[in-house]
Design a protein around this motif. Sequence first.
Motif, PDB file in Angstrom:
ATOM      1  N   ASP A  28       0.807  -1.213   0.000  1.00  0.00           N
ATOM      2  CA  ASP A  28       0.000   0.000   0.000  1.00  0.00           C
ATOM      3  C   ASP A  28       0.841   1.264   0.000  1.00  0.00           C
ATOM      4  N   SER A  29       2.157   1.162  -0.054  1.00  0.00           N
ATOM      5  CA  SER A  29       2.982   2.362  -0.118  1.00  0.00           C
ATOM      6  C   SER A  29       4.201   2.078  -0.971  1.00  0.00           C
ATOM      7  N   PRO A  30       4.785   3.125  -1.598  1.00  0.00           N
ATOM      8  CA  PRO A  30       6.002   2.920  -2.381  1.00  0.00           C
ATOM      9  C   PRO A  30       7.140   2.379  -1.549  1.00  0.00           C
ATOM     10  N   ALA A  31       7.232   2.831  -0.298  1.00  0.00           N
ATOM     11  CA  ALA A  31       8.321   2.348   0.546  1.00  0.00           C
ATOM     12  C   ALA A  31       8.181   0.859   0.811  1.00  0.00           C
TER      13      ALA A  31
ATOM     14  N   VAL B 205      -7.355  -2.945  -9.278  1.00  0.00           N
ATOM     15  CA  VAL B 205      -7.395  -3.085  -7.818  1.00  0.00           C
ATOM     16  C   VAL B 205      -5.992  -2.858  -7.279  1.00  0.00           C
ATOM     17  N   PRO B 206      -5.848  -2.484  -5.996  1.00  0.00           N
ATOM     18  CA  PRO B 206      -4.514  -2.344  -5.400  1.00  0.00           C
ATOM     19  C   PRO B 206      -3.733  -3.649  -5.464  1.00  0.00           C
TER      20      PRO B 206
ATOM     21  N   THR C 238       2.577   0.434 -11.434  1.00  0.00           N
ATOM     22  CA  THR C 238       1.439   1.104 -12.047  1.00  0.00           C
ATOM     23  C   THR C 238       0.453   1.533 -10.974  1.00  0.00           C
ATOM     24  N   THR C 239      -0.322   2.575 -11.262  1.00  0.00           N
ATOM     25  CA  THR C 239      -1.228   3.150 -10.275  1.00  0.00           C
ATOM     26  C   THR C 239      -2.660   3.142 -10.790  1.00  0.00           C
ATOM     27  N   PHE C 240      -3.609   3.404  -9.882  1.00  0.00           N
ATOM     28  CA  PHE C 240      -5.011   3.490 -10.265  1.00  0.00           C
ATOM     29  C   PHE C 240      -5.222   4.631 -11.256  1.00  0.00           C
TER      30      PHE C 240
ATOM     31  N   TYR D  28       0.075   1.349  -5.401  1.00  0.00           N
ATOM     32  CA  TYR D  28       0.322   0.636  -6.638  1.00  0.00           C
ATOM     33  C   TYR D  28      -0.817  -0.340  -6.920  1.00  0.00           C
ATOM     34  N   SER D  29      -1.223  -0.378  -8.171  1.00  0.00           N
ATOM     35  CA  SER D  29      -2.402  -1.142  -8.580  1.00  0.00           C
ATOM     36  C   SER D  29      -2.088  -1.985  -9.801  1.00  0.00           C
TER      37      SER D  29
END
Length: 715
Positions: A33-36, A417-418, A440-442, A498-499
């Motif tokens: 749920d986070s880039p880190a 979806v995530p 990739t993102t939503f 990210y999705s």
Amino acid sequence: MATPTPSTNTPSKHLAAFSSPAPRSIPGMINFDSPAALGLSLESVVGMGISMSGMGMSGMGMSGMGLTASAMGRADEDDRRRRLEAVIATLKMKPGRVSEEGIIALCKKEGLEVMREPQSGNRAMLTLLIGNEAMCEIQLRDGEIDTVKLELASDRPEIGYGTSGSKILLQSLRPLPGMTRINLTLERFSHNLDKLLRMDKLSAPENGGVSCYQAVFGVYTSLKKLFEHEKKMALAVMDASTPYADQKAEREVLCKKSGRPRINAGSCIGLSLEYWMDRRHIIPPKPHLKSASTKGKDKMDIDSPPISDLEEGDPDINKIYSLTIECESSPSSMYSPIRISDSWISSAIEKPADSSDINSLPNLLLNRPTLDWLEPAPTYLPSAVPEGSHDAMNLDTAPGRLPNIRFIAKFNPPLVVPLSVVVTIHQSLGLDVPQDIRPTTFVGLALRPGEADPGLAGIAGEGTLEVQSEKRVLVPTTGGGEEERIHANSLYVPKTEYSRAIESLPFQHPRQLVDILPTLRQFAFTTSLLQYTFLSPSPSAPPGQNQNQSQNQTQTSHSLDLKSLTTTPPLSAESRQKHMQLDATLSYAQPLTTTQPSQPTPRLSIHLPHPSSSPQNPNPNPTSLLSFLLSGPSAQPNPPLTLTFDVLPNADLNISDQNVVRMEEVGDGGGDGGDRGDGGVQGFQERIKRVARALEISGDLGVWGEWLRREVSRE
């Protein structure tokens, strides 16, 4: 109006996609749920290397990455020749135009046997032998497609595969609304023909002789039995005088229960399990069917079309999300194969909940029935040993073999979806977690599909992504008329999630699909809601999107009525002076109400100007939005309207924070639980539910926002 483009404050970094030789499993506690977290997991847990070959940049060629021939050096002759041959090969693969010659050429390319039989009156009959299972007859008159008839050897009367399939094949050979005949190609017909060919090839004797059609029909029979049971239960709780009761019951099962199975639905050959419908509460009127009469006979009533067929007349309003259930080749030693059975669920459908059964606990907690799923016996292949042969050492021909075929569900349209939800879904189906993880993102996948994904700009997630768009909305006036108002929409995404777009999922049992439907609906509703407000019209929009929108105008206008959504003519100069700012923030929460606390839940925060403010001056006080947020609501007598809601499984909406309905405005008087005048906590909660239901009905943030402002102005 400038073309809306996403922007970000994050420093630009070119990232490669991620591929890995690591083991094909990821622990369930990993959260993307986070880039880190993604970066940490890629380095320390998964150990993935960085490879340019796995970039996966949709719609982004070498020029899109800033690489040109001059920058890379002049390509040699062999490379240019290979590229030219690849272009020619691609052009050869495209089907030709709809015509007798085009159909014959397509059949020859696919290796199908086709027979032409001349008939009287400038007619001709083309008979396509689609393997051993199916046959298609196409009748032409004066070179035009007249009728299409599909026959299937394993068809059943209660299935009617040939009848419904004939309609779809005929539609695929006729132009779509607004399309000229000269531009009509065989692409749609070829797509459905390929489906029939794949099913027949898998069912061929050389592959074991197990009918994939019968396997799919068995799944349909069980899902249909479940659907009819749940529809009956939905009708039982409705009032007898409820208008459109049958349609409402069907849509309730489609969107809240186990989905609606259909054979050859819409333009899709095969079995579809429909699990979500946009604006299901908006029911188009039934077409007025006149009775027909013939010479010497009394008038005869024409049977009304099925309810599901009526919904296909306006897909822009009632867009449907579905899973197409097919078969594909897969080693039986690695994955559970298909089973031919009509008994995937018992005749009783439900069974008493057992507190000692861990699978029944969620149903007990949510006070919902427990379905009585069954496990059909395996389907074995017959012995392939020829008569008189005694080669008992040949394991490939030994009796008791399982078919090397599995079920697969294909998403129509693909669902964004995530990444952590992708992992959860795969693990629930007993699948290996996908290794081709891409940043990739939503926003990139669902709202700006034709542009470079913002996730490729960097992995730190610094700054807030902003997406802008404009839309026209019809707003009722005090005199009983309507006026057009421009909405300047802004979507803020402060944290990168990210999705991934899920396109297909293998499965073993239809129970697995039914179990994940609540999660699929959660993100289908979120996607539709945000696409309807922020999607940039583009020719490269994903399947299922409206590609007829003009790219030189703002998005389609819709009425505030909540009962009908109506396209409007271009804006007048006077109307363009009327505008309203709508701000939305997308984040992901971990609500306590979900049964899977590790699964991210979409959270939207909406900010609207108070109705007392004018369109030209949305904030009546000279205080800026930032000052208002820092000073608190008490700094302004009529602060902007703010609401925050979570999209829970099954697309249930939960408003967690708002300043539209206030407890002190509800009053202390008694009441009967109505929307107004009901005192105490119950009346307060009922009015909040009414606000959430208005959003569910409209499916449009702009229409809902104007309705909210109108309701507040009435207080």
